[in-house]
Every structure is written in C-alpha cells, then in structure tokens.
Design an enzyme around this catalytic site. Structure first.
Site, mmCIF file in Angstrom:
data_model
loop_
_atom_site.group_PDB
_atom_site.id
_atom_site.type_symbol
_atom_site.label_atom_id
_atom_site.label_comp_id
_atom_site.label_asym_id
_atom_site.label_seq_id
_atom_site.Cartn_x
_atom_site.Cartn_y
_atom_site.Cartn_z
ATOM 1 N N GLY A 70 0.827 -1.205 0.000
ATOM 2 C CA GLY A 70 0.000 0.000 0.000
ATOM 3 C C GLY A 70 0.856 1.248 0.000
ATOM 4 N N GLY A 71 0.689 2.093 1.013
ATOM 5 C CA GLY A 71 1.431 3.343 1.042
ATOM 6 C C GLY A 71 1.046 4.241 -0.122
ATOM 7 C CB THR A 72 2.403 7.489 -1.276
ATOM 8 O OG1 THR A 72 2.218 8.131 -0.013
ATOM 9 C CG2 THR A 72 2.081 8.483 -2.380
ATOM 10 C CB ALA A 73 4.308 3.497 -4.219
ATOM 11 C CE LYS A 82 7.754 21.496 -3.545
ATOM 12 N NZ LYS A 82 8.307 20.138 -3.735
ATOM 13 C CB VAL A 139 2.659 -11.168 -0.332
ATOM 14 C CG1 VAL A 139 3.154 -12.049 -1.475
ATOM 15 C CG2 VAL A 139 1.383 -10.443 -0.739
ATOM 16 C CD GLU A 155 14.808 20.295 -6.787
ATOM 17 O OE1 GLU A 155 13.579 20.468 -6.734
ATOM 18 O OE2 GLU A 155 15.624 21.228 -6.957
#
Length: 520
Positions: A13-16, A82, A192, A354
């Site tokens: 999961g997470g953001t990715a 931002k 998994v 960045e």
C-alpha cells in the site's frame, strides 16, 4: 490462444500502492465488471514509511482525474500549497549574508524552450541580480508569504503553478478510502509469503498468510512492497544499481514539530538548508511542520546529525522524538519483468532533495495505465518501452540531484569536497557542465519529452548557485536584447500585481479548510 489481462494485483500500500491503484482503476474503469479489476494486498503489520511530504504539480491533474475533491483532499491530508523550494547555505556566505535562491514551479511570459532569458540575464540586461527574481514572479510571491491563487479561484486551477505539501500517512489512508468506496478497488489485508509462477516464468498468483485469501490470482502484478520487494528481489532477483558513490546521503532523521503559535505564517515552499554533512528540510503542513536532516553517515554520525537538527528547530524540538530512516539509494536494472512492474521504493530511490519520489510513482502509474497491455502477448513491447523510459528518468534524476552539490563553492568539510570531486560526478553531467561554461543550457540539452527535470529547472539551480557561464565568444549573437528587457519588465510588473492581490498563504488555507473552493 491469447492470455487476457483482466486482473491486476498490487502488492503493498502506502502512497505508491494506493496512487497506482487509483490511477489504474479510474482509467481502466474497474467498477465495470467487464473491465480490469484492481486488487491491492497490504500487510496489516508493516508500517508505511510516510516521509514523502512534497509533491509536484502533476499530482493536481491526477487527483482531478481520479475524481477527488481538492478541498476534501487538503483537509484529509493536512495539505498546504507548495510553490517551489528555497535553498539556503548551498554556497558560501558573502559579507555574512546567507546565500539563497528559489527553484519555483513556474516562469512567467516565456518558456526557455521558445525564448530563453538566461543569456540576456548573464549579459546584464535585467535590473535584478538574482536569476529567479529576474525571470519569474513566484520567488517574490513566496517571499511575501502569499498563496498561489485567489480565494475565489476554482479547485485545481492556479494563478501561480502549485503542488502540495501533505501528510503522507494520511494521504495513503485518504486514497485507501477513495479507492475502495469510489473506484471499486478490492482491498485485502494480508502478508504475501511468496509468488507462484508458471512454466514460462510468469507470476500467476501470490500466496498469503490469510485463511480467506490463501492464493490471490492475477494477470499482471505491481510490486509496491518497499525496499525488500516480494517480486523483484525475493522472486526474480532483479539486480539493484547502487548509486551511493554519486549521491552520498544515506540516512535521514525526521521530526514532526507542532506549531507553538497556531497563527504563524506557513511557507508555501519547501525550505532546504545545507549543513556541514547534509541538509535539512522544513515543510509546513496545516497543523505542524515536517523537519528532517538528510546526511551522509560516512561523514558524520547520528548523534551529531540529530543535534544539528534540534539546533535548527530550536525550543520547539524539546521533548520531541526523532525517527532515524536509512535510505537505500539506487534503482532496479529493470522496472518491468515478465508480467510484473515495480513502482515506488521497490523500483528505486534517489533522495528527497527535489521531492521526486511521488512524482515518479505517479508517472509510472500513468504510463502503465496509458500503455496497459490487454494480453500477455503484447507485454514485451510495453515492457521494453517502460524500462527504457524509467531507466532514463532515474539517470536524469540522479544527475539533477547531484547538480545541487557538485557546483557548490563550499569546501568547509570533507562532505562538500567529496561531492565536488569528479570521482563522484557522473560523466554525462561532467560533459554538460563543461559545455555550459560557454553555452547556457538550451532545449538541445533536453531531447526526451519525459525528462523529469526540464530546462527551466536546470537554469534555476545553475544560476541560483552562480554557475559561471562566459558568453564572451558569442555575445554578439544574442540580438534580441530589447525583447528580453521588455520581458524582464513584464515579470517585474506582474510580480508587483500578484504581491498586491494574492492572499496570505495561511488566510487562503483557512478559507479552503472552512468553505472549500469555488465550483466550476
């Protein structure tokens, strides 16, 4: 007989993971039972890394595409606007004046691809001594503490280009709810254990520790399982390209700092302040700051780095816990193998300077969705395109990040001297820098439409850091000085207008959090 690709399984999961699920399900219409079904499998006991708090403007388009309300997203993720990044102390101080410059998100009245103001600034045709002040309004807007749009500007529209600062953990939870409730993504909480392959070495299913979902079948698998990925490392053993000889920072210490004064101004830019052996990020969210020290453990130790971080924060750091985060620097030799795609930390990571991480997740998800192979037989062509594209993107990201370090005139520590040594600078970047000593960067230096950092970005950093480009041999070739002077004046006039009319950043945020945006 063709092998149809109807079932996509995302591991992690997470953001990715959730951003990939959102892009695929919205674009491939997984709410339609005849179309592609997206399933995400997430471990219930592996915490999200959750330090990616900076984004790029592409995220606005993605959020709009997946049907998210901008105001609801911002409120749900403690998000702020931002408009770029402010770099402090990346060069030596002059007359006790701290060196600083902005890398803003937009320019005004020109594109350097069509007509570059850089050579005319180098020749002294602007009244402003700083490049970012001369060619763009956004630095001055940031310095005035203003937001990027009016209070009446509709959602996702901009007066000045913008992206967001956000709470990454809340963003993942926000996407989880949106994907499962609005986009038809199937969500399974399980660990998994292994991947199962057929005779052609394609993954056909993954085995989990769930009694309900012992084996989860799929036609295409997306590996978002972090720094020790299930498919790309544990199953296929795809080699990792280590870049620690170029990017020296390998550790971060992060802290969440509540606002002592709830009415204090919130910067609409990331602040990056260079240190003896690294740099400190400072990001203002709606209810706190995210502050962290990125450094090289070969040049300093955790105790010293944490003290520098606490000294930077001041009294507000008292009693706060610091989290140490090891950074695995590099990228996979392949990002797509057979019917498996790596997105997120499993694919690669440079460093957070960045804020390229979430951009790369989003770009990978969009390319996968745009080029989605509907049969196994068509995968190889897409795999080759995907691998070429993201190999280029990673290399170009590394070059651009390294640029910030290797053109500094700081020599006050071994860290800065090592960063400026040719031994740590990629050959291609060395060649570019040599050329740019007599020719400012132009569109001919950027021949790929998908380069993550464009011409303007390079110009901001190069000339923000006072890179010496001599035009003595061809200055007579720049014959449009009157046109350039007019554009410099236009930038100044527009900056004056914006500074007068745009609201304070915190005032704008209060309005958004209370009333939302004007509907289109």
């Amino acid at each position: 007989m063709s092998h149809r690709v109807n079932q996509v399984v995302i591991i992690g999961g997470g953001t990715a993971g959730w951003l990939t699920a959102a892009v695929l399900s919205s674009q491939l219409q997984s709410t339609n039972k005849e179309a592609v079904q997206v399933t995400l499998v997430e471990s219930p006991n592996i915490p999200i890394l959750g330090v990616g708090e900076g984004t790029w403007p592409n995220l606005r388009a993605t959020l709009k595409q997946i049907g998210v309300s901008e105001a609801e997203f911002m409120k749900g993720c403690d998000a702020t606007f931002k408009q770029g990044a402010l770099f402090c102390n990346w060069m030596k101080s002059v007359n006790e004046q701290t060196h600083q410059y902005y890398h803003p998100l937009n320019t005004v009245f020109h594109s350097s691809y069509e007509f570059s103001l850089a050579p005319y600034w180098l020749l002294g045709h602007s009244e402003r001594s700083r490049y970012d002040h001369a060619v763009a309004t956004q630095s001055l807007v940031c310095e005035a503490g203003l937001g990027p749009k009016e209070k009446t500007t509709p959602e996702y529209q901009a007066v000045q280009e913008y992206s967001y600062h956000l709470n990454a953990n809340k963003f993942a939870r926000f996407l989880t709810k949106h994907c499962t409730e609005k986009l038809g993504v199937k969500y399974i909480q399980a660990n998994v254990l292994k991947a199962n392959r057929d005779g052609d070495d394609y993954v056909t299913s993954v085995t989990t520790d769930s009694e309900q979902y012992d084996a989860i079948c799929g036609d295409l698998f997306v590996d978002c399982s972090g720094t020790t990925p299930v498919l790309f490392e544990q199953t296929y053993h795809i080699p990792w390209v280590d870049i620690s000889d170029v990017i020296l920072n390998d550790t971060a210490i992060a802290m969440q700092v509540p606002y002592a004064d709830p009415e204090r101004d919130i910067a609409s830019h990331t602040i990056m302040t260079a240190q003896d052996n690294g740099w400190i990020w400072d990001i203002g969210l709606y209810n706190r700051r995210g502050v962290g020290h990125v450094f090289s453990s070969k040049h300093t130790d955790i105790k010293t780095a944490e003290k520098q971080l606490r000294d930077y924060i001041g009294q507000e750091a008292e009693g706060l816990t610091a989290r140490v985060i090891p950074l695995k620097l590099g990228y996979r030799e392949k990002f797509w193998h057979k019917n498996c795609v790596a997105i997120g930390m499993s694919a690669g990571f440079v460093e957070p300077l960045e804020a390229s991480a979430i951009y790369l997740y989003d770009a990978a998800a969009k390319m996968l969705a745009d080029q989605f192979p509907r049969t196994r037989e068509s995968m190889q062509y897409v795999e080759e395109k995907f691998n070429r594209s993201f190999n280029m993107r990673m290399i170009r990201t590394i070059d651009f990040i390294k640029l910030h370090y290797c053109i500094s005139d700081r020599d006050d520590s071994a860290y800065w001297r090592d960063n400026c040594s040719n031994k740590t600078i990629p050959k291609a970047l060395q060649q570019r820098l040599l050329h740019w000593k007599e020719h400012p960067p132009t569109k001919y230096d950027f021949d790929n439409a998908w380069e993550p950092f464009n011409l303007d970005s390079y110009l901001y950093v190069l000339y923000g850091m006072k890179y010496q480009t001599s035009l003595a041999h061809n200055q007579d070739g720049f014959i449009y000085s009157d046109k350039a002077k007019a554009k410099f004046r236009d930038v100044s006039m527009m900056a004056d207008k914006l500074v007068t009319h745009l609201p304070k950043h915190r005032d704008l945020l209060k309005k958004v959090y209370q009333f939302g945006f004007t509907k289109i």
